[in-house]
Design an enzyme around this catalytic site. Sequence first.
Site, PDB file in Angstrom:
ATOM      1  N   LYS A 110       0.842  -1.207   0.000  1.00  0.00           N
ATOM      2  CA  LYS A 110       0.000   0.000   0.000  1.00  0.00           C
ATOM      3  C   LYS A 110       0.880   1.261   0.000  1.00  0.00           C
ATOM      4  CE  LYS A 110      -1.659   1.767   3.990  1.00  0.00           C
ATOM      5  NZ  LYS A 110      -1.390   3.206   4.168  1.00  0.00           N
ATOM      6  N   ASN A 111       1.868   1.285   0.895  1.00  0.00           N
ATOM      7  CA  ASN A 111       2.649   2.521   1.040  1.00  0.00           C
ATOM      8  C   ASN A 111       3.581   2.789  -0.139  1.00  0.00           C
ATOM      9  OD1 ASN A 111       1.384   3.100   3.388  1.00  0.00           O
ATOM     10  ND2 ASN A 111       3.129   2.722   4.733  1.00  0.00           N
ATOM     11  N   ARG A 120      -4.339  10.844   4.227  1.00  0.00           N
ATOM     12  CA  ARG A 120      -3.301  11.850   4.381  1.00  0.00           C
ATOM     13  C   ARG A 120      -2.298  11.852   3.220  1.00  0.00           C
ATOM     14  NH1 ARG A 120       1.368  12.785   6.444  1.00  0.00           N
ATOM     15  NH2 ARG A 120       1.610  14.726   7.611  1.00  0.00           N
ATOM     16  N   CYS A 172      -4.686  13.568  12.934  1.00  0.00           N
ATOM     17  CA  CYS A 172      -4.764  12.152  12.625  1.00  0.00           C
ATOM     18  C   CYS A 172      -4.605  11.413  13.938  1.00  0.00           C
ATOM     19  CB  CYS A 172      -3.632  11.825  11.654  1.00  0.00           C
ATOM     20  SG  CYS A 172      -3.211  10.111  11.555  1.00  0.00           S
ATOM     21  N   ARG A 187       1.273  15.041  12.863  1.00  0.00           N
ATOM     22  CA  ARG A 187       1.776  14.775  11.502  1.00  0.00           C
ATOM     23  C   ARG A 187       1.729  15.972  10.549  1.00  0.00           C
ATOM     24  NH1 ARG A 187      -0.299   8.873   9.685  1.00  0.00           N
ATOM     25  NH2 ARG A 187       1.595   8.834   8.503  1.00  0.00           N
ATOM     26  N   PRO A 188       2.545  16.996  10.811  1.00  0.00           N
ATOM     27  CA  PRO A 188       2.560  18.160   9.921  1.00  0.00           C
ATOM     28  C   PRO A 188       3.239  17.859   8.579  1.00  0.00           C
ATOM     29  CG  PRO A 188       4.245  18.381  11.616  1.00  0.00           C
ATOM     30  CD  PRO A 188       3.519  17.100  11.896  1.00  0.00           C
ATOM     31  N   VAL A 189       3.139  18.821   7.633  1.00  0.00           N
ATOM     32  CA  VAL A 189       3.819  18.650   6.334  1.00  0.00           C
ATOM     33  C   VAL A 189       4.826  19.776   6.103  1.00  0.00           C
ATOM     34  CG1 VAL A 189       2.042  17.280   5.175  1.00  0.00           C
ATOM     35  CG2 VAL A 189       1.889  19.772   5.116  1.00  0.00           C
ATOM     36  N   ASP A 190       5.261  20.410   7.219  1.00  0.00           N
ATOM     37  CA  ASP A 190       6.168  21.548   7.112  1.00  0.00           C
ATOM     38  C   ASP A 190       7.458  21.213   6.356  1.00  0.00           C
ATOM     39  OD1 ASP A 190       6.516  19.888   9.425  1.00  0.00           O
ATOM     40  OD2 ASP A 190       8.029  21.294  10.148  1.00  0.00           O
ATOM     41  N   LEU A 191       7.959  19.988   6.538  1.00  0.00           N
ATOM     42  CA  LEU A 191       9.236  19.636   5.891  1.00  0.00           C
ATOM     43  C   LEU A 191       9.065  19.523   4.370  1.00  0.00           C
ATOM     44  CD1 LEU A 191      10.525  16.952   8.448  1.00  0.00           C
ATOM     45  CD2 LEU A 191      11.115  19.386   8.341  1.00  0.00           C
ATOM     46  N   ASP A 216       5.432   1.036  11.835  1.00  0.00           N
ATOM     47  CA  ASP A 216       4.219   0.365  11.360  1.00  0.00           C
ATOM     48  C   ASP A 216       4.132  -1.096  11.815  1.00  0.00           C
ATOM     49  OD1 ASP A 216       3.377   2.666  10.181  1.00  0.00           O
ATOM     50  OD2 ASP A 216       3.759   2.056   8.119  1.00  0.00           O
ATOM     51  N   ILE A 241       8.968   7.575  16.418  1.00  0.00           N
ATOM     52  CA  ILE A 241       8.563   8.242  15.170  1.00  0.00           C
ATOM     53  C   ILE A 241       7.288   9.080  15.358  1.00  0.00           C
ATOM     54  CG2 ILE A 241       8.015   7.938  12.707  1.00  0.00           C
ATOM     55  CD1 ILE A 241      10.829   6.983  13.374  1.00  0.00           C
ATOM     56  N   ARG A 272      -8.208  -0.201   5.123  1.00  0.00           N
ATOM     57  CA  ARG A 272      -7.344   0.758   4.416  1.00  0.00           C
ATOM     58  C   ARG A 272      -6.025   0.109   4.024  1.00  0.00           C
ATOM     59  NH1 ARG A 272      -5.691   5.141   7.896  1.00  0.00           N
ATOM     60  NH2 ARG A 272      -4.364   5.427   6.112  1.00  0.00           N
TER      61      ARG A 272
HETATM   62  C1  UD1 Z   1       4.851   7.128   6.032  1.00  0.00           C
HETATM   63  C2  UD1 Z   1       3.925   5.919   5.963  1.00  0.00           C
HETATM   64  C3  UD1 Z   1       3.488   5.497   7.365  1.00  0.00           C
HETATM   65  C4  UD1 Z   1       4.728   5.270   8.232  1.00  0.00           C
HETATM   66  C5  UD1 Z   1       5.661   6.489   8.209  1.00  0.00           C
HETATM   67  C6  UD1 Z   1       6.957   6.263   8.958  1.00  0.00           C
HETATM   68  C7  UD1 Z   1       2.766   6.160   3.852  1.00  0.00           C
HETATM   69  C8  UD1 Z   1       1.506   6.445   3.125  1.00  0.00           C
HETATM   70  N1  UD1 Z   1       2.755   6.275   5.188  1.00  0.00           N
HETATM   71  O1  UD1 Z   1       4.096   8.186   6.610  1.00  0.00           O
HETATM   72  O2  UD1 Z   1       2.726   4.298   7.268  1.00  0.00           O
HETATM   73  O3  UD1 Z   1       4.309   5.050   9.572  1.00  0.00           O
HETATM   74  O4  UD1 Z   1       5.983   6.812   6.835  1.00  0.00           O
HETATM   75  O5  UD1 Z   1       7.629   5.157   8.453  1.00  0.00           O
HETATM   76  O6  UD1 Z   1       3.765   5.791   3.237  1.00  0.00           O
HETATM   77  N2  UD1 Z   1       6.994  15.033  10.081  1.00  0.00           N
HETATM   78  C9  UD1 Z   1       7.056  16.380  10.348  1.00  0.00           C
HETATM   79  N3  UD1 Z   1       6.949  17.251   9.305  1.00  0.00           N
HETATM   80  C10 UD1 Z   1       6.788  16.827   8.022  1.00  0.00           C
HETATM   81  C11 UD1 Z   1       6.729  15.447   7.763  1.00  0.00           C
HETATM   82  C12 UD1 Z   1       6.835  14.571   8.829  1.00  0.00           C
HETATM   83  O7  UD1 Z   1       7.191  16.792  11.500  1.00  0.00           O
HETATM   84  O8  UD1 Z   1       6.704  17.663   7.113  1.00  0.00           O
HETATM   85  C13 UD1 Z   1       7.068  14.076  11.217  1.00  0.00           C
HETATM   86  C14 UD1 Z   1       5.747  13.330  11.402  1.00  0.00           C
HETATM   87  O9  UD1 Z   1       4.833  14.065  12.174  1.00  0.00           O
HETATM   88  C15 UD1 Z   1       6.196  12.060  12.065  1.00  0.00           C
HETATM   89  C16 UD1 Z   1       7.573  11.804  11.439  1.00  0.00           C
HETATM   90  O10 UD1 Z   1       7.998  13.063  10.917  1.00  0.00           O
HETATM   91  O11 UD1 Z   1       6.347  12.246  13.444  1.00  0.00           O
HETATM   92  C17 UD1 Z   1       7.569  10.756  10.346  1.00  0.00           C
HETATM   93  O12 UD1 Z   1       6.746  11.163   9.289  1.00  0.00           O
HETATM   94  P1  UD1 Z   1       6.977  10.681   7.787  1.00  0.00           P
HETATM   95  O13 UD1 Z   1       8.238   9.902   7.691  1.00  0.00           O
HETATM   96  O14 UD1 Z   1       6.810  11.859   6.901  1.00  0.00           O
HETATM   97  O15 UD1 Z   1       5.764   9.668   7.600  1.00  0.00           O
HETATM   98  P2  UD1 Z   1       4.617   9.694   6.494  1.00  0.00           P
HETATM   99  O16 UD1 Z   1       5.205   9.907   5.159  1.00  0.00           O
HETATM  100  O17 UD1 Z   1       3.517  10.565   6.955  1.00  0.00           O
END
Ligand code: UD1
Length: 418
Positions: free
Chosen positions: A22-23, A91, A115, A120-124, A305, A327, A397
């Site tokens: 899926k991922n 997401r 969530c 889980r922000p997207v700032d990065l 996961d 994480i 899902r």
């Molecule tokens: C992906 C996987 C999810 C898995 C995770 C970690 C998918 C669809 N989902 O989620 O199943 O658990 O990787 O292996 O592939 N973070 C920030 N800012 C950002 C982005 C991330 O602070 O802009 C933080 C998140 O809140 C979290 C950590 O970084 O605490 C890891 O997030 P990330 O590696 O981005 O996971 P996802 O891509 O959301």
Amino acid sequence: MEKLIIEGGRPLEGRIRVSGSKNAALPILLASLAVDGPVTYTNVPNLRDINTTLRLLDILGCGTTFENGTVTVTPGTLVPEAPYELVKTMRASVLCLGPLLARLCEARVSLPGGCAIGSRPVDLHLKALEKMGATFDLEQGYIHGTCDGRLRGAHIQFDFPTVGGTENLLMAAALAEGETVLVNAAREPEVVDLANFLCACGAKITGQGTSIITIEGVERLSGCEYRIMPDRIEAGTYLCAAAITDGELLLEDCPMFELEAVIAKLREMGVYIEEKGDVVVARRNGGGVHGVDVVTLPFPGFPTDMQAQIMALMCLSQGSGMIKETIFENRFMHVQELSRMGAHITLDGRTAMVRGVDSLIGAPVMASDLRASASLVLAGLAAKGSTEVQRIYHLDRGYENIEHKLEGVGARITRARD
Ligand code: UD1
């Protein structure tokens, strides 16, 4: 609402085929937005998130079909807006930011919102895309991104090896002008699968699977045929199912390298896991399972996961074990539910101390997120008596045909409505 009813205490025995990941499929399907030709994907799992992704691709202007694990995506006139109604249910929709910006110089994607497993922000993602020349505004809950002409290659240092962030940037940089270097990039196998897909379409990417990825932008990507990698988390869940029920499972298409950290921990617990011909065999090593210490980390560390599933197994171990989640904040919602089944778990911030018990007892429990649901199913398979796992839409899902796969190896499991 649908629930699963499990009559536990039966050892599982037989073969299970691991589905496509899926991922990996989610970003790779969304990468079609960056491609200028028809794409055929095979080994795509039939899951709710995949169907949501195909709906999103339709809304964004592509044509899609899905039959027997094969998805086709044909390019059309792209539209830059990913609506809230879809993004709020998945997401990963935020992954269309990169390809839309690269193709249209504009993207309007609803903010994913909170969530169950943390903020889980997207700032990065945004910070990195800004380095490539994009600018972002927040408008009525939507991230509105624009760029003046083609995105520009950049040197990007991630504060954290974010999986989604690395994926968004790979798609954006594949079509950017010049070279992009991603430092402290995520090394997860799903990131590698996306990079390999983009390369099959003509992208120039090197270093995937390491923490430094280099992308030389090209003007266009062309269609191809691509097989999605097997799902390492689904496979890991079934390895735990063999061990927790004291049965023996033979997994087809089980990715060993990608599961190395999980397999190492399971072996340390006393689970026999070996490749034999075209299958991976999993069973206990003769005795019970032992408590171990687990820390979740970015790949190649132990995956977050799989944290909930190994905890379910550890509930029935001899001795104690400790699980530290680094994480995600708030990813221990299965603890309360497992406790309702007789587990002994103490929580202290990001650490759980699990004291093994001799048996778990069936109970009605509530699934709170995808992997938490899987841990409750595992606990139910091993428990004495009947377990009802409610709110299984989370499970749908991420696990293809879970009750059929489990039934096929001897579980008593049925789906029912409240
Ligand atoms: C992906 C996987 C999810 C898995 C995770 C970690 C998918 C669809 N989902 O989620 O199943 O658990 O990787 O292996 O592939 N973070 C920030 N800012 C950002 C982005 C991330 O602070 O802009 C933080 C998140 O809140 C979290 C950590 O970084 O605490 C890891 O997030 P990330 O590696 O981005 O996971 P996802 O891509 O959301």
